[in-house]
Enzyme design. Structure first.
Site, short mmCIF file in Angstrom:
data_model
loop_
_atom_site.label_atom_id
_atom_site.label_comp_id
_atom_site.label_asym_id
_atom_site.label_seq_id
_atom_site.Cartn_x
_atom_site.Cartn_y
_atom_site.Cartn_z
N SER A 28 0.84 -1.20 0.00
CA SER A 28 0.00 0.00 0.00
C SER A 28 0.87 1.25 0.00
O SER A 28 1.98 1.25 0.56
CB SER A 28 -0.91 0.02 1.23
N TYR A 72 -0.89 -0.41 9.86
CA TYR A 72 -1.14 -0.79 8.47
C TYR A 72 0.07 -0.49 7.59
O TYR A 72 0.49 -1.31 6.77
CB TYR A 72 -2.38 -0.03 7.98
N LYS A 81 2.33 -3.16 5.57
CA LYS A 81 2.38 -3.11 4.11
C LYS A 81 3.79 -2.88 3.58
O LYS A 81 4.16 -3.41 2.53
CB LYS A 81 1.43 -2.02 3.60
#
Length: 303
Positions: free
Chosen positions: A151, A164, A168
């Site tokens: 991401s 997150y 990622k």
């Protein structure tokens, strides 16, 4: 002939959004697909077998072949169950798409240990779990495809997503090493950073006009835009593509750079705080700006 005829694929998190579109397209291209989805909420809580079952039914009604699996990728034993489902149902495994994910957004000074651990477990550990179980099979048969999901939250940055982003960016590293470790066995590993409207993106706050405008732009980017690149990376056409990080933003496909030194300085006498301070400016001109994803992609998505 269909590009993925006689291939067997596992797509994790395939019950909704990007994973669903990938599963549908892989099946359309001839792959036999294991649709893996716990059926939980965006935060990973709960479960619902119907989420995976509905995608399996959709594939079958379109003339494809699929079976469901409801295990969470966060546990290593479950990864074995998912892979064994593919072997039991279809006798082999050729493609692993590590797409499963959850969000627990929070500013880093408020994030709980549980919020950190749960996101790392599904994204990063889950991708490792699936890779570790499938890799010996790919090694033995001298062929296979790993497609992982990274991401821009990690590659570039986003506020309130320490867990997150760390997961990622870790997946980007996992992808690179998997590509290196498996290269001699004709196995590829690549990562995709998707821009698409999904239930996870749907958790973005929309309290200001700027936030609302951003979300409206995101809604224009269908998860279906991501699937063709994943199908290509799953195919024999991509045998010479490995260790890369791609992005898909609407109808635009991009390749991301990967960290390399951009400037260096040398001191034959070694360094001190004062000597580093004296040359700081020569390094500073090469510093990466403190940006978030929307700063790097301020233009309208090409949809």
């Amino acid at each position: 002939m269909k590009k993925l005829e006689n291939k067997v694929a596992i797509v994790t998190g395939a019950g909704r959004g990007i994973g669903r579109e990938i599963a549908l397209l892989l099946a359309k291209e001839g792959a036999k697909v294991i649709v893996n989805d716990l059926g939980g909420g965006a935060d990973g809580k709960g479960n619902n077998a119907k989420v995976a079952d509905e995608v399996v039914q959709e594939i079958r009604e379109a003339g494809g072949t699929a079976a469901a699996n409801y295990d969470s990728v966060a546990e290593f034993e479950n990864a074995g169950n998912i892979v064994q489902t593919a072997l039991n149902e279809f006798g082999r495994l050729d493609i692993v798409v590590n797409n499963a994910g959850i969000l627990r957004d929070r500013m880093v000074f408020k994030m709980s240990e549980e919020e950190w651990d749960s996101v790392i477990a599904v994204h990063l550990k889950g991708s490792f779990n699936m890779t570790r179980v499938a890799a010996p099979i790919f090694k033995e048969q001298k062929g296979g495809r790993f497609i992982n999901f990274t991401s821009t939250s990690g590659l570039i940055g986003n506020v309130g997503q320490a867990n997150y982003a760390a997961a990622k960016l870790g997946i980007a590293g996992l992808t690179k090493i998997t590509a290196l470790d498996m290269a001699r066995y004709n196995v590829t590993a690549n990562a995709v950073a998707p821009f698409a409207w999904s239930r996870l993106i749907g958790t973005i706050p929309t309290e200001t006009d700027t936030e609302k405008e951003r979300v409206e732009k995101l809604k224009q980017m269908s998860p279906a835009h991501i699937a063709p690149l994943v199908a290509f990376l799953s195919s024999d056409e991509s045998a010479d593509v490995s260790g890369q990080i791609f992005g898909v933003r609407g109808k635009e496909i991009m390749v991301f750079s990967q960290p390399r030194p951009v400037r260096s300085v040398y001191n034959s006498e070694g360094w001190s705080i004062d000597s580093i301070s004296a040359i700081k400016g020569s390094l500073q001109s090469a510093f990466t700006p403190l940006e978030v994803s929307k700063d790097v992609f301020p233009y309208e998505p090409l949809v």
